[in-house]
Write a protein that holds these residues in place. Structure first.
Motif, PDB file in Angstrom:
ATOM      1  N   GLY A  92     -18.687  -0.969   0.723  1.00  0.00           N
ATOM      2  CA  GLY A  92     -19.600  -0.222   0.095  1.00  0.00           C
ATOM      3  C   GLY A  92     -20.273   0.778   1.024  1.00  0.00           C
ATOM      4  N   GLU A  93     -20.306  -0.252   1.785  1.00  0.00           N
ATOM      5  CA  GLU A  93     -21.515   0.119   3.239  1.00  0.00           C
ATOM      6  C   GLU A  93     -20.898   1.492   4.024  1.00  0.00           C
ATOM      7  OE1 GLU A  93     -23.289  -2.825   5.187  1.00  0.00           O
ATOM      8  OE2 GLU A  93     -24.992  -2.872   2.772  1.00  0.00           O
ATOM      9  N   PHE A  94     -20.098   0.709   4.299  1.00  0.00           N
ATOM     10  CA  PHE A  94     -19.001   0.840   5.016  1.00  0.00           C
ATOM     11  C   PHE A  94     -18.448   2.520   4.671  1.00  0.00           C
ATOM     12  CE2 PHE A  94     -14.600   2.674   6.136  1.00  0.00           C
ATOM     13  CZ  PHE A  94     -14.483   2.456   7.450  1.00  0.00           C
ATOM     14  N   LEU A  95     -17.990   2.887   3.410  1.00  0.00           N
ATOM     15  CA  LEU A  95     -17.849   3.787   2.446  1.00  0.00           C
ATOM     16  C   LEU A  95     -18.111   5.335   2.547  1.00  0.00           C
ATOM     17  CD1 LEU A  95     -15.506   2.952  -0.656  1.00  0.00           C
ATOM     18  CD2 LEU A  95     -14.760   3.836   1.775  1.00  0.00           C
ATOM     19  N   GLN A  96     -19.514   4.946   2.830  1.00  0.00           N
ATOM     20  CA  GLN A  96     -20.928   5.007   2.227  1.00  0.00           C
ATOM     21  C   GLN A  96     -20.764   6.023   3.699  1.00  0.00           C
ATOM     22  OE1 GLN A  96     -22.534   6.564  -0.510  1.00  0.00           O
ATOM     23  NE2 GLN A  96     -23.205   8.517   1.505  1.00  0.00           N
TER      24      GLN A  96
END
Length: 563
Positions: free
Chosen positions: A335-339
């Motif tokens: 999730g952190e990567f996509l954001q």
């Protein structure tokens, strides 16, 4: 009046004529008729000699143009102003010998001969004849319309075509010629007839010119004046725009550098737009992934298994707990990567958009500079195009003016013809006495000869230019009706010329003229020609074969025969 026909041929017998009725007899077999005489030339040669002495062209004459006839001389004597006039002409020369008296007062080039006569060219001889016999027909020095030679074709008919229609003197004669000559012979306003024919000729030539122009227009897909005017207006609008553009045009020395800058800006702008398009697609994928990505389970998987009745060793429980923590960290890292990718893409797209706006402004500025200025060769090309357009407009205006001029002239000629027709109609009423005399004589001669009604109609045609002549006779009662019409017309013309004191009052017919006429009508025609020519004071000559005259039925007629 003709008094003698002669030749230098040894076996040619001179022929003498008197006033009134004369019959020239030619030798022929007794079994030969008027159409098939073996010596037909011996009765028609007289007519050819007369025409020859009066200046006819021998180029198409098989008799006089024959090599054996080369150098032969033919002569004629006729009366003019109560004086005998001698004329002689050779077949191989284009000159004529004429009595001096006949040329007095006429300006032509002559050569004086020892016998007192004068030699002049054939062309001058024709002018002299017209000046003496039709002086009123002179339209310019040395030019006559009609000429004496044209009128002579009616007074001495020599072609078969002339035997069937009173207004025709030769095969293929055009209508204007027939109208002019017939009106002259009848004493009508032939000068106005000639004028209306000249106007009609101009009108026809104008129509041909207009058709030629229209044909050229169709070949280039053009129409009439309205279409040409519309094209002219469109071209003038283009000229105004080009002229304004040329006036605002400024020549720049760095024009090519600006062009290169514009090309570079366009390429950079195009690259940024393409990159934004790619990143926008990637951004949409990242956002979609964040919405559809699985989340870490809320409950501890070990608790779930224990509740299900599972029993684990302590070591196993430690391993399961580590797995659970690992999965939760994976979900969190994804999730952190996509954001972070979404934030990065948003930032780059925004940065590029700012650059695109800047480049777009720069491009617009460069375009405005190029539109208002350019290289010197661009200005030269712009002015060349302007000159081409102006040349096209001038050519178009000339064509429009030409068409309008033709149309105006056509309308003017139509009005002129209409005006002359109105004048001819009024003139016909003013000449009613002359017209009635001609109509009365024609009807009288047919009635006296054949007891059949005949009619001569003289009026002004609404369709054709000038006079209209109609000759009518009861054809059911008369054999050879066409020849009868011509005979009575010729006799009427000879009578009118004698009564009006006009020069050259001689009428000559070839007996072939009567070939299709009933013998009894033929007899009455000769008797009537004799009495009429005697009483009216003109000369009538009929050329026929020996044995052809119906002497048994000619009554007290005393034939004056020759040859």
């Amino acid at each position: 009046m003709i008094t003698q026909i002669r030749s230098n041929l040894e076996d040619f017998h001179a022929v003498a004529f008197k006033s009134g009725m004369n019959i020239f007899l030619a030798d022929a077999d007794k079994d030969c008729d008027e159409k098939a005489s073996k010596n037909e030339s011996s009765k028609t040669i007289l007519i050819r000699i007369i025409h020859f002495c009066f200046g006819s062209d021998i180029g198409r004459d098989k008799t006089f143009g024959h090599p054996k006839a080369d150098g032969i001389s033919f002569g004629m004597t006729f009366i003019w102003n109560d004086r005998p006039i001698m004329v002689d002409r050779r077949t191989n020369e284009n000159t004529v010998l004429v009595s001096r008296e006949f040329l007095t007062g006429i300006d032509v080039e002559v050569v004086e001969l020892e016998d007192g006569r004068l030699r002049l060219s054939l062309d001058d001889w024709k002018i002299v004849l017209s000046a003496r016999f039709v002086p009123d027909a002179e339209i310019s020095p040395g030019r006559f319309s009609p000429s004496f030679q044209e009128l002579l074709q009616y007074l001495i008919r020599s072609e078969e075509a002339a035997f069937n229609d009173p207004s025709v003197s030769f095969q293929g004669q055009r209508s204007p010629s027939k109208q002019l000559l017939t009106s002259f012979l009848l004493g009508l306003n032939w000068s106005k007839q000639r004028e209306i024919q000249d106007r009609d000729k101009d009108r026809k030539q104008l129509i041909l010119a207009i058709k030629s122009i229209q044909g050229a227009q169709k070949s280039i897909n053009e129409q009439l004046i309205g279409d040409l005017e519309a094209e002219r207006i469109a071209l003038e609008k283009r000229i105004d725009r080009n002229r304004e553009e040329a006036s605002r045009f400024r020549v720049r020395d760095d024009y090519r550098d600006i062009e290169n800058q514009l090309n570079e800006v366009s390429r950079e702008l195009h690259n940024h737009i393409n990159e934004n398009h790619s990143d926008q697609k990637l951004l949409e994928c990242c956002r979609l992934s964040t919405k559809s990505a699985p989340e870490a389970p809320a409950e501890d998987p070990v608790i779930i298994l224990k509740e299900a009745g599972a029993i684990f060793k302590e070591e196993t429980l430690r391993s399961l707990d580590e797995v659970s923590r690992f999965h939760r960290q994976v979900y969190k890292n994804r999730g952190e990567f996509l954001q972070s990718e979404i934030d990065r893409l948003d930032a780059e797209i925004a940065s590029r958009n700012a650059r695109i706006d800047d480049l777009s402004g720069r491009k617009q500025s460069l375009l405005e500079i190029l539109q208002s200025s350019g290289a010197l060769e661009t200005l030269v090309e712009l002015r060349r195009n302007l000159n081409d357009l102006e040349s096209q407009v001038e050519t178009l205006k000339a064509r429009i003016d030409e068409r309008k001029r033709f149309d105006r002239r056509k309308d003017e000629i139509a009005q002129e013809i209409l005006g002359i027709k109105k004048l001819l109609k009024r003139d016909l009423d003013d000449r009613r006495e002359i017209v009635d005399e001609a109509i009365g004589l024609f009807e009288e001669y047919i009635q006296k000869l054949y007891g059949a009604p005949g009619k001569l109609v003289i009026d002004v045609s609404d369709k054709n230019p000038g006079y209209r002549f109609i000759f009518k006779i009861d054809r059911e009662r008369i054999t050879g009706a066409n020849q009868i019409l011509v005979f009575c017309f010729d006799l009427m013309i000879a009578t009118l010329r004698a009564r009006r004191g006009q020069p050259f009052t001689t009428l000559i017919h070839d007996s072939s003229f009567f070939a299709d006429v009933d013998p009894r009508q033929y007899e009455r025609a000769l008797q009537f020609a004799a009495t009429t020519s005697e009483s009216e004071g003109f000369q009538y000559i009929c050329c026929m074969n020996a044995g052809a005259p119906p002497n048994a039925r000619l009554g007290d007629l005393n034939l004056y025969c020759n040859y």
